[in-house]
Design an enzyme around this catalytic site. Structure first.
Site, short mmCIF file in Angstrom:
data_model
loop_
_atom_site.label_atom_id
_atom_site.label_comp_id
_atom_site.label_asym_id
_atom_site.label_seq_id
_atom_site.Cartn_x
_atom_site.Cartn_y
_atom_site.Cartn_z
N GLY D 146 0.81 -1.20 0.19
CA GLY D 146 -0.15 0.10 -0.04
C GLY D 146 0.79 1.34 0.04
O GLY D 146 1.88 1.14 0.50
N CYS D 147 0.21 2.17 -0.32
CA CYS D 147 1.12 3.62 -0.63
C CYS D 147 1.49 4.11 0.76
O CYS D 147 2.41 4.46 0.83
CB CYS D 147 0.36 4.68 -1.49
SG CYS D 147 -1.36 5.02 -0.98
#
Lengths: 342, 342, 342, 342
Positions: D146-147
């Protein structure tokens, strides 16, 4: 009708004062100054401000005839001007940071200036009307709070006794629009191509509003830095014009119920004209306060009840500067606290 | 490997040159200068640029050893520097406006400068590769086109013979991001709070790219200002960092079919690496060209066939400045025209 | 105290009506509707609007008891609702485009709808107070002007007799913030990543405000499309929230002095509460009008005196929609034209 | 030449994959799908992407012939698709959150989905190349991080042993551009007028990247949530298109020297292609990483040495999604780790 002078009327705070006072029924701007624009007509510099036919005067003009002077000039300039104004019998609302801290050593450390009028530090009233209303009413000199300090203190102080249960440093991760970081100063920091589509932290562990928050938190609540540690303030620069959103992290020695938090904020907000607390589950965004004198607050706790996140939103130019200054004027001269403010 | 010097490498165009040359396989930046940052390391000033270990040199440094110098300095500074560089035997791509106009009187009128090297005006090659490819190949001095001129000329010149049928002034309503209007210049015009959430026209009837467009439109097409009137250019300032969108209004003496317009643009675009024409009914936006060396064009005609609106989109820092400069370098040194460019 | 109903109070124009009416001394919002939010409290949907304790009603609610209804709903919905409201004896200000054009064929062509109440087209009064003040005073149905039409007509009509000297199509290159292009409509066009750092033209030669401008320009001035050609309107989408700046290109058959143009605009502006004309050499930007009901105008002519560029600036949500609607209400009910407006 | 399929090629991550793979020398996009645009040509949907002549296929197309499939589709869709792809013998890089967490109960709690392929959770390799390089090389299924997790983990893990000295919950105050918060989803959250000139926190104490950070921090360092408390993650939405800046607050049991911190980050950064650590006193902003696969990190400690603020900057669409996916592909197929990436 109170007769107003504005020293530094063409900076961001000064211009906002002009804008807001334009719809105030009991204040008349008699005199306004600008070093940059002296000799120019207000309407030529700010065509969007209607109703000002005056010309900008030099900053050092005599203010005789004014009942109240707003100072919207740099710290050093305020330091030099305030004693003379008070001697002349003029009341003063100073928007700079020159008279907010009680301790001149702390002032020197954070402002990189030596304080030339320390005898006034005790007399100056901190212009946070939600906590110093009666002192403001009779003050000769009001030190208008810093923008980060306003957002942080209104997000913290209503917790009252709960602040005595903090066992860790309160962390204030604050994000400000460009006008809160000195938008008219012509340096790389505020030019469009540096700010647009960008975001950054600045003055980590060293911003001058940190001691201001620290001092009034200690004065007005059972919070103790000896127990919990000093507050940590991290300012950031948002790519937008106005507004400060502060995300505040608290940790309590023992679990706190969210209804206790809710209750304290709600009770406080009910007694105040410009403070609003959102219902459980809601947090404010910047849009809710931009162009108003409101402070909007929301809070969430985690499952343990020991961690709490508080979010506070203000317009840095209104509640964080010029709107709050007018709120202070209203109290000083016996007007409705909301006169001229949204 | 061509050895490059960049005079003025820390301004917006200079930094873009550094960025683009960082992925060019056959160019080596040997020397870079900045008056503002001289003595500082490139990586300290621009941490986002990796691969430059150099230090900014003073602008007046000797460029011996360079094959090519890019000048990304103000007009007056270019005027003074170019003759010496050519004498030294260095080839030059000048990103300023100093050598784009052939007539020194017109130059003086629009640039408010007297031209100190008029003998070079005839020799300087206008660096619009789509129209001066062979001249560029052998040029000693390339005058890299202005950003508004690039967008306008590529939206007009492909019409060819049709430009002889214009009976009214072509109107170029151009909108530029801040970097196209001098984004690093520290004045009120480009500070964030002046530009953000704002939009305005500037230099109406007086922008210095107007005569540049006028001159090359007359040189390269049957358009005649005597018949149709001089072109009208209105620059505007967009609240964004990069890109120029030009909306061009044309009126023809007699109806023109949209398939004729379509055909001319398509044929032209097919022969060019960096010019794209959209299908009928589509117009480009800025996003289609930002961070690329492309020019994208679309056109619509009204029912009468006499009115035509052409929209051209470029990135002012790439095709409108540094990308085009590298395209010119590629031609001058026999590289693939697309080397190092998107 | 006039009793107000707002049908469609949660769209961008509806919300702006709520915001503005919040500080109007003689209007009381009795009833407000929203299909999307029906059953929700205003404060829950718009926490930044204080002073509304109501719940959004369904759009088809009975408006008995209202003196005036604002319609801020789509064209088709207005078409269907207006006849019933008038039969009920309620006065109506319609912010949609349903009743602005006199010719139902033109309406069908541009709005892609057949007109179901053509008998009202003659009665409906065009709500541009600067030109229809007396008709508005007594109107049952006011068709509030389009945002592009307001900006363009106020930039053109004050020229009066000079409009009879036009010999080319007036060109209106208009640039609007997102709220002027339907900002709450959830489609790709208005999502952030499509608009931010982007700019584009849309509806070239086909926007529905073109015939509105055309019609009133012909009605109210000596301009003739037979002589000069139809007006050309090119809307563009700016990456900002509010405001329309229109750059208008005019060409006169014979030279016109700039003092003649200046004189006509100045004289007109002096007689109007909300129209301001800038001094020679100055042009308005968007910031001068955002959040106000003002229209600010500037003009420049070229050396020949035949080409003239006029720039007009309004806030599309205020003078271009809800502020103008309140201005119309003020006239209809005999209040001060400026009541509740900045 | 590795043959690539992209399922979900028209969303923000998918489009970024197309953009980046366009300049990759050893990957050939054989097949791309989109439910929204199936049947349309890539160039019609994204005119700014040159070099793709394909048509978008339906999402459920057979991928036979592909060596590697990127999944850029919602969590539920990835859950359903991955088992079949692996059975077919295709290697997979999944950009959704479906296979990042090891514990299916935690997955269910944060993703509000039941996990339909738990047998793959053990096999899936977490695609953070800086810590799982060898596992990625041979993986069949890579769960691309995930970012927020990427930015936070790269700002924390290099501290190594120091993470065993934490005595309070690490606080991650993260700020993301709109594309990191689901920019193409057509809801109120991402429309322009909701985001522009606005800022807010969301998913406080409940964002699905919190357990991802928690899990890998525990796996890869001596940090213990029993001792220090669970990490706290507060995502915020910035009014800009791309980038995540994470401000991380750490408190150590005993003082830590800034040179120790500096040393650990520097040593780590030297061994990595895409991680850069700034010199003491410097903190990264977003501009330093936008459009690159870099992560840039800076750190400051207070006088006590117990409080440390770390700032990490990435482009959420590149290092936080599609760039990292390509970095993973490079490792899986034996290419240079930097191939096709800036």
């Amino acid at each position: 009708m109170v007769r107003i002078g504005i020293i530094g009327a063409a900076g961001l705070s000064g211009r906002e004062l002009l804008y807001l006072l334009g719809s105030h029924d009991e204040a008349s701007v008699e005199l306004l100054t600008s070093s940059k624009y002296q000799g120019k007509k207000v309407n030529d510099v700010f065509p969007e401000l209607t109703g000002y036919n005056q010309v900008f005067q030099p900053n050092d003009i005599d203010v005789t005839g004014c009942d109240l002077v707003f100072l919207a000039i740099p710290n050093q300039a305020s330091l030099e001007r305030v004693p003379n104004l008070l001697e002349q019998g003029v009341r003063v609302i100073d928007l700079s940071g020159a008279f907010r801290l009680r301790d001149k050593e702390v002032f020197s450390k954070f402002y990189k200036l030596s304080h030339s009028a320390p005898e006034l530090l005790e007399e100056a009233v901190f212009g946070l009307p939600e906590y110093f209303k009666s002192e403001i009413t009779t003050a000769r000199l009001v030190a208008n709070p810093g923008c980060y300090a306003t957002g942080a203190l209104l997000g913290l102080l209503p917790l009252g006794e709960l602040l005595g249960k903090l066992d860790r440093s309160p962390i204030i991760d604050a994000k400000s629009g460009v006008s809160g970081a000195g938008g008219r100063v012509e340096d790389d920091v505020t030019i469009f191509v540096s700010v647009n589509e960008n975001f950054k932290a600045y003055k980590v562990f060293s911003h001058q509003h940190q001691p201001e928050i620290q001092q009034y938190l200690q004065d007005l609540s059972p919070y103790s830095s000896d127990v919990a540690g000093e507050i940590i303030l991290t300012p950031h620069l948002l790519p937008l014009s106005r507004g400060i959103l502060s995300t505040i992290y608290l940790h309590f020695r023992e679990p706190v119920t969210s209804s206790d938090i809710l209750q304290r904020f709600s009770t406080f907000a009910e007694s105040q004209e410009f403070v609003h607390f959102l219902e459980e589950g809601d947090l404010p965004d910047l849009r809710m306060t931009v162009h108003s004198n409101r402070c909007m607050i929301g809070a969430e706790t985690d499952q343990s009840g020991q961690n709490c996140v508080i979010v506070s939103s203000i317009d840095n130019l209104v509640k964080g500067a010029s709107g709050q200054a007018i709120q202070n004027m209203n109290l000083m001269f016996g007007f409705d606290e909301k006169q001229g403010l949204l």
